[in-house]
Scaffold this motif. Structure first.
Motif, PDB file in Angstrom:
ATOM      1  N   ALA A   1       7.744  -8.508   9.546  1.00 55.48           N
ATOM      2  CA  ALA A   1       9.039  -9.102   9.879  1.00 55.48           C
ATOM      3  C   ALA A   1       9.007 -10.621   9.872  1.00 55.48           C
ATOM      4  N   GLN A   2       7.805 -11.233   9.908  1.00 51.71           N
ATOM      5  CA  GLN A   2       7.720 -12.696   9.853  1.00 51.71           C
ATOM      6  C   GLN A   2       7.810 -13.226   8.425  1.00 51.71           C
ATOM      7  N   THR A   3       7.178 -12.513   7.494  1.00 56.54           N
ATOM      8  CA  THR A   3       7.087 -13.011   6.123  1.00 56.54           C
ATOM      9  C   THR A   3       8.008 -12.285   5.152  1.00 56.54           C
ATOM     10  N   GLY A   4       8.506 -11.108   5.539  1.00 56.02           N
ATOM     11  CA  GLY A   4       9.311 -10.307   4.627  1.00 56.02           C
ATOM     12  C   GLY A   4       8.491  -9.503   3.643  1.00 56.02           C
ATOM     13  N   GLN A   5       7.160  -9.560   3.748  1.00 58.63           N
ATOM     14  CA  GLN A   5       6.297  -8.830   2.817  1.00 58.63           C
ATOM     15  C   GLN A   5       6.419  -7.333   3.044  1.00 58.63           C
ATOM     16  N   LEU A   6       6.621  -6.592   1.965  1.00 58.25           N
ATOM     17  CA  LEU A   6       6.592  -5.135   2.034  1.00 58.25           C
ATOM     18  C   LEU A   6       5.130  -4.700   2.114  1.00 58.25           C
ATOM     19  N   LEU A   7       4.737  -4.210   3.274  1.00 59.70           N
ATOM     20  CA  LEU A   7       3.341  -3.865   3.520  1.00 59.70           C
ATOM     21  C   LEU A   7       2.978  -2.499   2.974  1.00 59.70           C
ATOM     22  N   ALA A   8       3.882  -1.533   3.139  1.00 61.87           N
ATOM     23  CA  ALA A   8       3.518  -0.164   2.780  1.00 61.87           C
ATOM     24  C   ALA A   8       4.757   0.674   2.513  1.00 61.87           C
ATOM     25  N   LEU A   9       4.603   1.628   1.613  1.00 59.74           N
ATOM     26  CA  LEU A   9       5.562   2.709   1.415  1.00 59.74           C
ATOM     27  C   LEU A   9       4.859   3.977   1.876  1.00 59.74           C
ATOM     28  N   LEU A  10       5.411   4.598   2.911  1.00 57.19           N
ATOM     29  CA  LEU A  10       4.769   5.759   3.511  1.00 57.19           C
ATOM     30  C   LEU A  10       5.570   7.021   3.231  1.00 57.19           C
ATOM     31  N   ASP A  11       4.882   8.100   2.903  1.00 56.92           N
ATOM     32  CA  ASP A  11       5.489   9.419   2.981  1.00 56.92           C
ATOM     33  C   ASP A  11       5.731   9.683   4.463  1.00 56.92           C
ATOM     34  N   ALA A  12       6.977   9.937   4.844  1.00 57.04           N
ATOM     35  CA  ALA A  12       7.312  10.031   6.264  1.00 57.04           C
ATOM     36  C   ALA A  12       7.499  11.457   6.747  1.00 57.04           C
TER      37      ALA A  12
ATOM     38  N   ARG B   1       0.831  -1.185   0.000  1.00 59.27           N
ATOM     39  CA  ARG B   1       0.000   0.000   0.000  1.00 59.27           C
ATOM     40  C   ARG B   1       0.878   1.252   0.000  1.00 59.27           C
ATOM     41  N   VAL B   2       0.523   2.226  -0.786  1.00 60.55           N
ATOM     42  CA  VAL B   2       1.204   3.519  -0.781  1.00 60.55           C
ATOM     43  C   VAL B   2       0.386   4.473   0.084  1.00 60.55           C
ATOM     44  N   ILE B   3       1.005   4.995   1.131  1.00 64.38           N
ATOM     45  CA  ILE B   3       0.308   5.850   2.096  1.00 64.38           C
ATOM     46  C   ILE B   3       0.892   7.252   1.985  1.00 64.38           C
ATOM     47  N   SER B   4       0.130   8.139   1.412  1.00 64.16           N
ATOM     48  CA  SER B   4       0.599   9.499   1.151  1.00 64.16           C
ATOM     49  C   SER B   4       0.490  10.366   2.404  1.00 64.16           C
ATOM     50  N   ASP B   5       1.120  11.517   2.333  1.00 64.27           N
ATOM     51  CA  ASP B   5       1.035  12.476   3.434  1.00 64.27           C
ATOM     52  C   ASP B   5      -0.410  12.888   3.685  1.00 64.27           C
ATOM     53  N   GLN B   6      -1.192  13.045   2.607  1.00 58.87           N
ATOM     54  CA  GLN B   6      -2.586  13.473   2.775  1.00 58.87           C
ATOM     55  C   GLN B   6      -3.410  12.393   3.468  1.00 58.87           C
ATOM     56  N   ILE B   7      -3.186  11.130   3.144  1.00 59.52           N
ATOM     57  CA  ILE B   7      -3.895  10.039   3.819  1.00 59.52           C
ATOM     58  C   ILE B   7      -3.610  10.069   5.317  1.00 59.52           C
ATOM     59  N   ILE B   8      -2.336  10.292   5.674  1.00 53.94           N
ATOM     60  CA  ILE B   8      -1.963  10.344   7.090  1.00 53.94           C
ATOM     61  C   ILE B   8      -2.620  11.540   7.771  1.00 53.94           C
ATOM     62  N   GLN B   9      -2.577  12.692   7.140  1.00 56.11           N
ATOM     63  CA  GLN B   9      -3.175  13.884   7.756  1.00 56.11           C
ATOM     64  C   GLN B   9      -4.678  13.727   7.918  1.00 56.11           C
ATOM     65  N   ASP B  10      -5.321  13.016   6.988  1.00 55.78           N
ATOM     66  CA  ASP B  10      -6.767  12.821   7.077  1.00 55.78           C
ATOM     67  C   ASP B  10      -7.168  11.971   8.286  1.00 55.78           C
ATOM     68  N   LEU B  11      -6.228  11.237   8.870  1.00 56.90           N
ATOM     69  CA  LEU B  11      -6.521  10.467  10.087  1.00 56.90           C
ATOM     70  C   LEU B  11      -6.706  11.362  11.309  1.00 56.90           C
ATOM     71  N   GLN B  12      -6.223  12.613  11.219  1.00 57.69           N
ATOM     72  CA  GLN B  12      -6.383  13.599  12.290  1.00 57.69           C
ATOM     73  C   GLN B  12      -5.894  13.042  13.643  1.00 57.69           C
ATOM     74  N   ILE B  13      -4.682  12.557  13.625  1.00 59.40           N
ATOM     75  CA  ILE B  13      -4.074  12.006  14.844  1.00 59.40           C
ATOM     76  C   ILE B  13      -3.750  13.149  15.797  1.00 59.40           C
ATOM     77  N   ARG B  14      -4.188  13.036  17.030  1.00 56.96           N
ATOM     78  CA  ARG B  14      -4.034  14.110  18.011  1.00 56.96           C
ATOM     79  C   ARG B  14      -2.583  14.237  18.467  1.00 56.96           C
ATOM     80  N   PRO B  15      -2.126  15.458  18.745  1.00 53.92           N
ATOM     81  CA  PRO B  15      -0.767  15.643  19.266  1.00 53.92           C
ATOM     82  C   PRO B  15      -0.507  14.848  20.544  1.00 53.92           C
TER      83      PRO B  15
END
Length: 306
Positions: A95-106, A2-16
């Motif tokens: 870490a168990q399977t080695g599957q690349l789950l996501a590429l995230l804008d960090a 999954r590609v997780i963009s900066d906008q997807i992360i911001q839309d989660l509205q994670i509290r400080p």
């Protein structure tokens, strides 16, 4: 993957305040994680590409609530020709399977985990009733730090001094205008700020030389948090105690063997170390920025989206 963009992360509205909780949770599992020191290459002076790996511990002892074991590696760059100059991405693996789950804008992760660590450190190490803050460097990291502080200490009324640079101080004030527990003033002299501050944050990304050649200017009881590390080397051997987020990342600092009362800040959060023991101690905390925080944040975000 999954590609997780900066906008997807911001839309989660994670509290400080949630970011600060995640920081404390990540420090709690630090001793069980595999956290090699980051590796950097430098295309030219002042530029870098940095690789930051971390393997989170298995959950056999119920250390956390993740659904699987994660490995992650963050790549950070600072390039003078890039706008903005700083950028980052993170690859998150099962870490168990080695599957690349996501590429995230960090970029959001980097900003908020850095601000959350700085805010949590200030609250843990600041002297009793510390409410006078000083900020030099007023970009996104400083905003994230202030945001986290306002949310984890809503009962504290902060007087915040901002070091003038172009129009950044005015923009900083405008950003926080709706927070009743903070009032701001703008200063033109770093020495003036240093003399009248309980907690001093430096968020300048590429400081050159010492901010104050005479460390005696810094008053008793001050806590200095150099978010981007440089400018305070003359305090390293003069201050009462020095803290770091990870010993392997700071042990190569030139004067490390001369630091007084060194401890990791995570031990203060856990109660293993007392941190500040008097209101006259001068303390400095070097949070170098560790992949543990980034991977915990990425795993939390990935599971929120799942």
């Amino acid at each position: 993957m999954r590609v997780i963009s900066d906008q997807i992360i911001q839309d989660l509205q994670i509290r400080p305040a949630t970011c600060v909780d995640w920081i404390k949770e990540s420090f709690a599992i630090k001793s069980e994680a595999q956290l090699p020191a980051k590796i950097s290459v430098h295309p030219s002076d002042g530029e870098f590409f940095t690789s930051m790996p971390c393997l989170l511990p298995s959950n056999t002892e119920g250390l956390y609530s993740f659904h699987r074991r994660y490995y992650g590696v963050k790549e950070v760059h600072r390039l003078l020709s890039s706008h903005p100059s700083l950028g980052s991405n993170l690859m998150l693996y099962d870490a168990q399977t080695g599957q690349l789950l996501a590429l995230l804008d960090a970029n959001w992760i980097t900003t908020m985990r850095t601000g959350a660590v700085a805010a949590a450190t200030a609250k843990a190490l600041g002297k009793c009733d510390a409410n006078r803050l000083g900020f030099v460097g007023l970009g996104n990291t400083a905003r994230a730090t202030m945001l986290c502080l306002l949310h984890i200490a809503p009962e504290t009324h902060f007087h915040v001094q901002l070091m003038r640079y172009k129009n950044q101080a005015e923009l900083f004030q405008e950003y926080f205008k709706d927070y009743p527990n903070a009032r701001f003033s703008i200063v033109n002299s770093f020495e003036e700020m240093a003399r009248t501050t309980d907690v001093l944050f430096s968020c300048i990304t590429n400081a050159q030389g010492l901010f104050l050649p005479d460390q005696r200017v810094y008053p008793s009881g001050i806590t200095i948090i150099p978010v981007h590390m440089r400018g305070f080397e003359n305090c390293d051997t003069a201050f009462d105690r020095v803290f770091g987020d990870d010993t392997a990342h700071v042990c190569n600092f030139r004067l490390f063997n001369q630091w007084h009362g060194y401890a990791e800040i995570g031990d203060v959060f856990s109660g293993k170390d007392p941190g500040r023991t008097s209101d006259i101690q001068r303390l400095i905390a070097y949070n170098y920025g560790i992949a543990l925080h980034d991977v915990v944040f990425a795993a939390k975000i990935y599971e929120m989206l799942e």
